[in-house]
Design a protein around this motif. Sequence first.
Motif, PDB file in Angstrom:
ATOM      1  N   UNK A  30      55.289  41.249  34.215  1.00  0.00           N
ATOM      2  CA  UNK A  30      53.962  41.169  34.988  1.00  0.00           C
ATOM      3  C   UNK A  30      54.606  40.540  36.393  1.00  0.00           C
ATOM      4  N   UNK A  31      53.743  40.039  37.362  1.00  0.00           N
ATOM      5  CA  UNK A  31      53.720  39.198  38.259  1.00  0.00           C
ATOM      6  C   UNK A  31      52.875  37.952  37.753  1.00  0.00           C
ATOM      7  N   UNK A  32      53.719  36.695  37.657  1.00  0.00           N
ATOM      8  CA  UNK A  32      53.086  35.618  37.528  1.00  0.00           C
ATOM      9  C   UNK A  32      52.528  34.827  38.557  1.00  0.00           C
ATOM     10  N   UNK A  33      51.320  34.267  38.316  1.00  0.00           N
ATOM     11  CA  UNK A  33      50.519  33.424  39.362  1.00  0.00           C
ATOM     12  C   UNK A  33      50.522  31.951  38.723  1.00  0.00           C
ATOM     13  N   UNK A  34      50.748  31.099  39.511  1.00  0.00           N
ATOM     14  CA  UNK A  34      50.300  29.883  39.332  1.00  0.00           C
ATOM     15  C   UNK A  34      48.639  29.428  39.873  1.00  0.00           C
ATOM     16  N   UNK A  35      48.096  28.939  39.602  1.00  0.00           N
ATOM     17  CA  UNK A  35      46.738  28.719  39.970  1.00  0.00           C
ATOM     18  C   UNK A  35      46.141  27.161  39.719  1.00  0.00           C
ATOM     19  N   UNK A  36      45.082  26.616  40.651  1.00  0.00           N
ATOM     20  CA  UNK A  36      44.823  25.641  40.683  1.00  0.00           C
ATOM     21  C   UNK A  36      43.249  25.443  40.958  1.00  0.00           C
ATOM     22  N   UNK A  37      42.602  24.648  40.205  1.00  0.00           N
ATOM     23  CA  UNK A  37      41.120  24.439  40.585  1.00  0.00           C
ATOM     24  C   UNK A  37      40.812  23.117  40.434  1.00  0.00           C
ATOM     25  N   UNK A  38      39.865  22.673  41.340  1.00  0.00           N
ATOM     26  CA  UNK A  38      39.149  21.304  41.419  1.00  0.00           C
ATOM     27  C   UNK A  38      37.997  20.959  40.600  1.00  0.00           C
ATOM     28  N   UNK A  39      37.546  22.012  39.873  1.00  0.00           N
ATOM     29  CA  UNK A  39      36.430  22.164  39.113  1.00  0.00           C
ATOM     30  C   UNK A  39      36.667  21.981  37.762  1.00  0.00           C
ATOM     31  N   UNK A  40      35.816  21.771  36.988  1.00  0.00           N
ATOM     32  CA  UNK A  40      35.757  21.781  35.622  1.00  0.00           C
ATOM     33  C   UNK A  40      34.701  22.858  34.866  1.00  0.00           C
ATOM     34  N   UNK A  41      34.939  23.772  35.635  1.00  0.00           N
ATOM     35  CA  UNK A  41      33.785  24.912  34.875  1.00  0.00           C
ATOM     36  C   UNK A  41      34.414  25.393  33.609  1.00  0.00           C
ATOM     37  N   UNK A  42      33.559  25.979  32.879  1.00  0.00           N
ATOM     38  CA  UNK A  42      33.810  26.460  31.411  1.00  0.00           C
ATOM     39  C   UNK A  42      34.699  27.686  31.272  1.00  0.00           C
ATOM     40  N   UNK A  43      34.559  28.450  32.358  1.00  0.00           N
ATOM     41  CA  UNK A  43      35.179  29.737  32.412  1.00  0.00           C
ATOM     42  C   UNK A  43      36.535  29.903  32.865  1.00  0.00           C
ATOM     43  N   UNK A  44      37.266  28.901  32.290  1.00  0.00           N
ATOM     44  CA  UNK A  44      38.847  28.715  32.951  1.00  0.00           C
ATOM     45  C   UNK A  44      39.706  29.906  32.650  1.00  0.00           C
ATOM     46  N   UNK A  45      39.234  31.033  32.072  1.00  0.00           N
ATOM     47  CA  UNK A  45      40.045  32.161  31.803  1.00  0.00           C
ATOM     48  C   UNK A  45      39.693  33.347  32.762  1.00  0.00           C
ATOM     49  N   UNK A  46      38.768  33.024  33.816  1.00  0.00           N
ATOM     50  CA  UNK A  46      38.276  33.897  34.945  1.00  0.00           C
ATOM     51  C   UNK A  46      39.129  33.491  36.096  1.00  0.00           C
ATOM     52  N   UNK A  47      39.629  34.514  36.655  1.00  0.00           N
ATOM     53  CA  UNK A  47      40.357  34.217  37.898  1.00  0.00           C
ATOM     54  C   UNK A  47      39.594  33.984  38.956  1.00  0.00           C
ATOM     55  N   UNK A  48      38.332  33.980  38.890  1.00  0.00           N
ATOM     56  CA  UNK A  48      37.632  33.781  40.013  1.00  0.00           C
ATOM     57  C   UNK A  48      37.183  32.185  40.112  1.00  0.00           C
ATOM     58  N   UNK A  49      37.428  31.817  38.979  1.00  0.00           N
ATOM     59  CA  UNK A  49      37.128  30.200  38.922  1.00  0.00           C
ATOM     60  C   UNK A  49      38.212  29.159  39.568  1.00  0.00           C
ATOM     61  N   UNK A  50      39.415  29.870  40.097  1.00  0.00           N
ATOM     62  CA  UNK A  50      40.509  29.122  40.596  1.00  0.00           C
ATOM     63  C   UNK A  50      40.434  29.302  42.270  1.00  0.00           C
TER      64      UNK A  50
END
Length: 124
Positions: free
Chosen positions: A91-111
């Motif tokens: 696959x293509x692997x993507x690095x992601x970062x988020x400044x929030x602490x939301x519980x749905x960290x498995x959701x791409x939309x949270x980054x």
Amino acid sequence: QVQLVESGGGLVQAGGSLTLSCAASGRSVSRSRMGWFRQAPGKERDFVAMLNWNGITDYPNSVKGRFTISRDNAKNTVYLQMNSLKSGDTAVYYCVASGTDSSNYYDAGSYSYWGQGTQVTVSS
């Protein structure tokens, strides 16, 4: 401006190992939720790994025990060590970062921040 730059992708035989790197700028990895997602052709982006600012990690069952996410605060870099690779890890692997602490960290939309992606191909 937050930038995430992945490296380390490539071609590897099944059963082999690969380490991906994600160099961050504009944001401290030690104070962020960092993660990795992957996307195979024709499929959605899937959660691969998460490393929270407090050191907590999580993985889906598909990679648990084979993949390890870590960080080097001095280098402001996050890593994904991948062992016992399978053809299904291609696959293509993507690095992601988020400044929030939301519980749905498995959701791409949270980054909020994404790297450009690096290709990993596992040959069987």
